[in-house]
Design an enzyme around this catalytic site. Structure first.
Site, PDB file in Angstrom:
ATOM      1  N   SER A 127       0.803  -1.221   0.000  1.00 39.81           N
ATOM      2  CA  SER A 127       0.000   0.000   0.000  1.00 39.81           C
ATOM      3  C   SER A 127       0.836   1.271   0.000  1.00 39.81           C
ATOM      4  O   SER A 127       0.294   2.355  -0.206  1.00 39.81           O
ATOM      5  CB  SER A 127      -0.950   0.021   1.210  1.00 39.81           C
ATOM      6  OG  SER A 127      -0.254   0.359   2.382  1.00 39.81           O
ATOM      7  N   LYS A 165       0.954   4.162   7.287  1.00 41.49           N
ATOM      8  CA  LYS A 165       0.209   5.032   6.381  1.00 41.49           C
ATOM      9  C   LYS A 165       0.620   6.489   6.602  1.00 41.49           C
ATOM     10  O   LYS A 165       1.216   6.837   7.624  1.00 41.49           O
ATOM     11  CB  LYS A 165      -1.300   4.902   6.623  1.00 41.49           C
ATOM     12  CG  LYS A 165      -1.884   3.529   6.333  1.00 41.49           C
ATOM     13  CD  LYS A 165      -1.940   3.236   4.860  1.00 41.49           C
ATOM     14  CE  LYS A 165      -2.642   1.918   4.580  1.00 41.49           C
ATOM     15  NZ  LYS A 165      -1.869   0.764   5.049  1.00 41.49           N
TER      16      LYS A 165
END
Length: 207
Positions: A127, A165
């Site tokens: 990701s 993230k």
């Protein structure tokens, strides 16, 4: 630059660098087991194979005849400025997963860490690929419980799983942004997200 080693591999490598010049012949696995106080020859074989794969040692025809340092390892300067940091297993870089506690340590050079307490996690997932953070990379995390908007953080989500993230804080929500155009941002109530650290460095193995 020396490849990243586990604590046990570093111990064996340091012993070989220090003792090999004084030995009458390259040590066998049995001799290394005795010298290092290890009971399991099989476990040592696994660690030596990792050092062989890393290009730091090589067998004399075969492992039964003994091992020696490669020419590259013999000429490599001591990494005295590298600090052993805790290696806490895998971090999700996709869906949140539990960070696995790992008792190993890993050597991290000064430019990749800060003076504050740091630890290392291994990335699992894709990701964050558009930030150049790939599956299998090691990320160096400065341990803290706050972060600024835009920083890449380790976030514990709902007390269950940790994820890597980019952080966006809003008055009524926390948004965790991936760096992969095929994935969606994750939206949480602020009470559901606990910051566990901020990305400060990154390492990669090409083996």
């Amino acid at each position: 630059m020396q490849p990243s080693l586990t604590r046990r591999q570093q111990e064996i490598y340091d012993y070989l660098r220090e003792q090999l010049p004084r030995m009458p012949h390259p040590p066998t696995l049995d001799e290394l087991c005795q010298a290092l106080g290890l009971k399991s020859r099989g476990s040592l074989h696994k660690q030596i194979q990792a050092l062989i794969d890393a290009g730091l040692v090589e067998p004399m025809n075969n492992l039964r005849r003994g091992i020696r340092l490669t020419e590259e390892a013999t000429n490599e300067p001591e990494a005295s400025d590298a600090e052993e940091l805790p290696l806490y297993g895998y971090i999700a870089a996709g869906q949140p997963i539990e960070a696995i506690t790992n008792p190993d340590t890993i050597a991290v050079p000064p430019p990749l860490r800060t003076p504050n307490p740091c630890y290392v996690l291994q990335v699992k997932g894709d990701s964050m690929i558009e930030e150049g953070i790939l599956d299998g990379d090691w990320v160096v995390i400065e341990q803290r419980d706050t972060a600024r908007n835009g920083e890449i953080v380790v976030a514990l989500v709902r007390g269950e799983g940790a994820t890597l993230k980019r952080l966006e804080k809003k008055p009524d929500e926390v948004v965790l942004h991936p760096a992969n155009a095929s994935m969606q941002a994750q939206h949480y109530h602020p009470s559901e997200v606990q910051i566990q650290g901020v990305l400060v460095g990154q390492m990669r193995s090409y083996h």
